[in-house]
Design a protein around this motif. Structure first.
Motif, PDB file in Angstrom:
ATOM      1  N   ALA A 142       0.826  -1.207   0.000  1.00 11.97           N
ATOM      2  CA  ALA A 142       0.000   0.000   0.000  1.00 11.97           C
ATOM      3  C   ALA A 142       0.859   1.255   0.000  1.00 11.97           C
ATOM      4  O   ALA A 142       0.512   2.267  -0.633  1.00 11.97           O
ATOM      5  N   ALA A 143       2.006   1.208   0.697  1.00 16.03           N
ATOM      6  CA  ALA A 143       2.915   2.357   0.715  1.00 16.03           C
ATOM      7  C   ALA A 143       3.483   2.640  -0.668  1.00 16.03           C
ATOM      8  O   ALA A 143       3.625   3.802  -1.075  1.00 16.03           O
ATOM      9  N   ILE A 144       3.802   1.578  -1.403  1.00 15.17           N
ATOM     10  CA  ILE A 144       4.274   1.763  -2.785  1.00 15.17           C
ATOM     11  C   ILE A 144       3.207   2.445  -3.617  1.00 15.17           C
ATOM     12  O   ILE A 144       3.478   3.398  -4.362  1.00 15.17           O
ATOM     13  N   HIS A 145       1.979   1.989  -3.470  1.00 17.79           N
ATOM     14  CA  HIS A 145       0.887   2.518  -4.275  1.00 17.79           C
ATOM     15  C   HIS A 145       0.481   3.933  -3.880  1.00 17.79           C
ATOM     16  O   HIS A 145      -0.200   4.609  -4.635  1.00 17.79           O
ATOM     17  N   PRO A 204      -7.515   2.401  -9.343  1.00 20.15           N
ATOM     18  CA  PRO A 204      -6.531   3.380  -8.866  1.00 20.15           C
ATOM     19  C   PRO A 204      -5.212   3.209  -9.599  1.00 20.15           C
ATOM     20  O   PRO A 204      -4.809   2.095  -9.926  1.00 20.15           O
ATOM     21  N   VAL A 205      -4.555   4.319  -9.873  1.00 18.99           N
ATOM     22  CA  VAL A 205      -3.317   4.317 -10.647  1.00 18.99           C
ATOM     23  C   VAL A 205      -2.171   4.831  -9.786  1.00 18.99           C
ATOM     24  O   VAL A 205      -2.329   5.779  -9.016  1.00 18.99           O
ATOM     25  N   GLY A 206      -1.024   4.213  -9.911  1.00 15.84           N
ATOM     26  CA  GLY A 206       0.171   4.632  -9.188  1.00 15.84           C
ATOM     27  C   GLY A 206       1.336   3.765  -9.602  1.00 15.84           C
ATOM     28  O   GLY A 206       1.320   3.142 -10.666  1.00 15.84           O
ATOM     29  N   ILE A 207       2.359   3.681  -8.746  1.00 19.90           N
ATOM     30  CA  ILE A 207       3.495   2.809  -9.023  1.00 19.90           C
ATOM     31  C   ILE A 207       3.094   1.363  -8.747  1.00 19.90           C
ATOM     32  O   ILE A 207       2.650   1.033  -7.654  1.00 19.90           O
ATOM     33  N   ALA A 208       3.234   0.520  -9.750  1.00 22.79           N
ATOM     34  CA  ALA A 208       3.011  -0.920  -9.589  1.00 22.79           C
ATOM     35  C   ALA A 208       4.369  -1.604  -9.641  1.00 22.79           C
ATOM     36  O   ALA A 208       5.092  -1.490 -10.644  1.00 22.79           O
ATOM     37  N   HIS A 209       4.743  -2.280  -8.562  1.00 25.59           N
ATOM     38  CA  HIS A 209       6.065  -2.911  -8.472  1.00 25.59           C
ATOM     39  C   HIS A 209       6.260  -3.942  -9.566  1.00 25.59           C
ATOM     40  O   HIS A 209       7.321  -4.025 -10.175  1.00 25.59           O
ATOM     41  N   GLY A 210       5.247  -4.763  -9.800  1.00 28.07           N
ATOM     42  CA  GLY A 210       5.301  -5.723 -10.887  1.00 28.07           C
ATOM     43  C   GLY A 210       5.771  -7.115 -10.517  1.00 28.07           C
ATOM     44  O   GLY A 210       5.556  -8.062 -11.279  1.00 28.07           O
ATOM     45  N   ASP A 211       6.423  -7.274  -9.358  1.00 31.18           N
ATOM     46  CA  ASP A 211       6.924  -8.596  -8.951  1.00 31.18           C
ATOM     47  C   ASP A 211       6.946  -8.679  -7.432  1.00 31.18           C
ATOM     48  O   ASP A 211       7.902  -9.181  -6.834  1.00 31.18           O
ATOM     49  N   ALA A 235       6.173  -0.277 -13.193  1.00 27.58           N
ATOM     50  CA  ALA A 235       5.538   0.609 -14.160  1.00 27.58           C
ATOM     51  C   ALA A 235       4.493   1.445 -13.436  1.00 27.58           C
ATOM     52  O   ALA A 235       4.172   1.191 -12.273  1.00 27.58           O
ATOM     53  N   VAL A 236       3.972   2.431 -14.113  1.00 24.94           N
ATOM     54  CA  VAL A 236       2.877   3.229 -13.577  1.00 24.94           C
ATOM     55  C   VAL A 236       1.587   2.765 -14.241  1.00 24.94           C
ATOM     56  O   VAL A 236       1.507   2.665 -15.471  1.00 24.94           O
ATOM     57  N   GLY A 237       0.588   2.460 -13.416  1.00 27.79           N
ATOM     58  CA  GLY A 237      -0.684   1.994 -13.959  1.00 27.79           C
ATOM     59  C   GLY A 237      -1.577   1.468 -12.863  1.00 27.79           C
ATOM     60  O   GLY A 237      -1.452   1.875 -11.699  1.00 27.79           O
ATOM     61  N   GLU A 238      -2.466   0.531 -13.216  1.00 25.19           N
ATOM     62  CA  GLU A 238      -3.433   0.013 -12.265  1.00 25.19           C
ATOM     63  C   GLU A 238      -2.726  -0.750 -11.148  1.00 25.19           C
ATOM     64  O   GLU A 238      -2.158  -1.817 -11.379  1.00 25.19           O
ATOM     65  N   VAL A 239      -2.775  -0.216  -9.937  1.00 22.25           N
ATOM     66  CA  VAL A 239      -2.004  -0.811  -8.832  1.00 22.25           C
ATOM     67  C   VAL A 239      -2.591  -2.128  -8.352  1.00 22.25           C
ATOM     68  O   VAL A 239      -1.895  -2.915  -7.715  1.00 22.25           O
TER      69      VAL A 239
END
Length: 344
Positions: A142-145, A204-211, A235-239
């Motif tokens: 959640a902090a990343i997002h 919601p959009v924000g930083i998505a870690h991806g892994d 990437a930035v997109g749907e968290v």
């Protein structure tokens, strides 16, 4: 210095370390985690001091292996609520190494790769127990997002269109570019995912870690998160793609992920508890988790196909892995994704 592994030019990097830090005696070993970018631990006087991360040998596959980008993301997050390793330098100098690399302080702690690692976390109940550790992972996600990408200087990571749509196109393209085997299920599931994709405007959009998974986190002995690592797929997109991926990784068979993950029987909260925690901490309404988990399994199938190809062609350094074992489960993962989509 002992014999160094492939991908680490001991002479030129050693010269750079001596000039930069005044140390000329160190040992190097390949870290046991990671199947993509190559990561080395540099030990001085018997203790881990630094970590060097570089692209795989015979670098192919686009921005997923852009370690300079990965290092920049970690450096940008250093003053945020997200725990990250301390990046010392991002080096792009052919006289030091023929590819860019990230040089960072070694982060103390351990990743959760095995049941023995999980057993290091205290049993509950209590503030420092296994359930608290699991919820701490969700709080970290959640902090990343919650990061304001403009505030931390990562606004240029924005791309047109939704993240799912971009990644469906990107991962399929990479599989088609490098795959050495026929992958019909990857193509079939791609088409279903594209057809049933949630409206990105409703997410919601924000930083998505991806892994984001337990073995890409570094834990203290009490179970708190010391750092989040492996930002190469960010990437930035749907968290909510991250939440779906995290949940999917808790259910995928170990033989298809090469990592062990805790279950409810091991003291880990149930999926609905994790989702409720995320919704509470993030303030985001959670929806379409089945779809996002299916997308995660499909992406994992694509990643494993890439790992198979790089191992089979000798582009994974000194990692002693059988390509057939490391690349197993591609069709099965795609089938699991299809089953989730049918149930959604």
């Amino acid at each position: 210095m002992t014999q160094t592994p492939a991908g680490f030019d001991a002479q030129s990097i050693g010269r750079w370390i001596e000039q930069r830090f005044g140390i000329d005696d160190f040992d190097v070993e390949v870290m046991s985690i990671g199947r993509s970018n190559l990561t080395f631990t540099i030990t001085v006087d018997g203790s881990p001091r630094w970590v060097l991360r570089r692209p795989p040998l015979g670098h192919e596959g686009g921005s997923a292996h852009n370690v300079a980008r990965e290092g920049r993301i970690m450096a940008a997050l250093s003053d945020s609520a997200v725990p990250v390793p301390n990046v010392l330098e991002i080096v792009d100098d052919a006289e030091v190494l023929d590819v860019p690399f990230v040089f960072m302080d070694h982060c103390p702690g351990f990743a959760i790769n095995t049941a023995e690692d999980w057993a290091r976390i205290p049993d509950g109940p209590g503030p420092d127990d296994k359930r608290s550790c699991a919820f701490g992972m969700i709080d970290t996600l959640a902090a990343i997002h919650a990061v304001d990408i403009d505030e931390v200087g990562l606004a240029d990571l924005r791309r047109p269109g939704g993240l799912i749509e971009r990644q469906l196109r990107r991962w399929l393209g990479q599989v088609e570019q490098i795959a050495m085997r026929e992958t019909p299920m990857i193509h079939e599931v791609h088409d279903v995912l594209l057809k049933s994709m949630p409206d990105p405007a409703g997410s919601p959009v924000g930083i998505a870690h991806g892994d984001f998974k337990p073995n890409n986190l570094i834990f203290s002995d009490s179970g708190s998160v010391n750092a989040v690592v492996d930002w190469e797929l960010t990437a930035v997109g749907e968290v909510l793609t991250d939440l779906g991926y995290f949940i999917a990784m808790l259910t995928v068979p170990e033989e298809y992920t090469s990592i062990w993950v805790p279950t409810v029987e091991d003291g880990f909260p149930a999926t609905d508890e994790l989702i409720a925690r995320y919704q509470e901490v993030s303030g985001h309404e959670v929806h379409d988790v089945g779809y996002y988990s299916a997308f995660a399994m499909w992406k994992l199938a694509c990643i494993r196909e890439g790992v198979y190809t790089r191992l089979a062609t000798g582009k994974m350094g000194d990692l002693d892995l059988d390509p057939e074992v490391a690349g197993a489960g591609v069709e099965e993962l795609a089938q699991q994704a299809l089953t989730l989509l049918e149930q959604a």
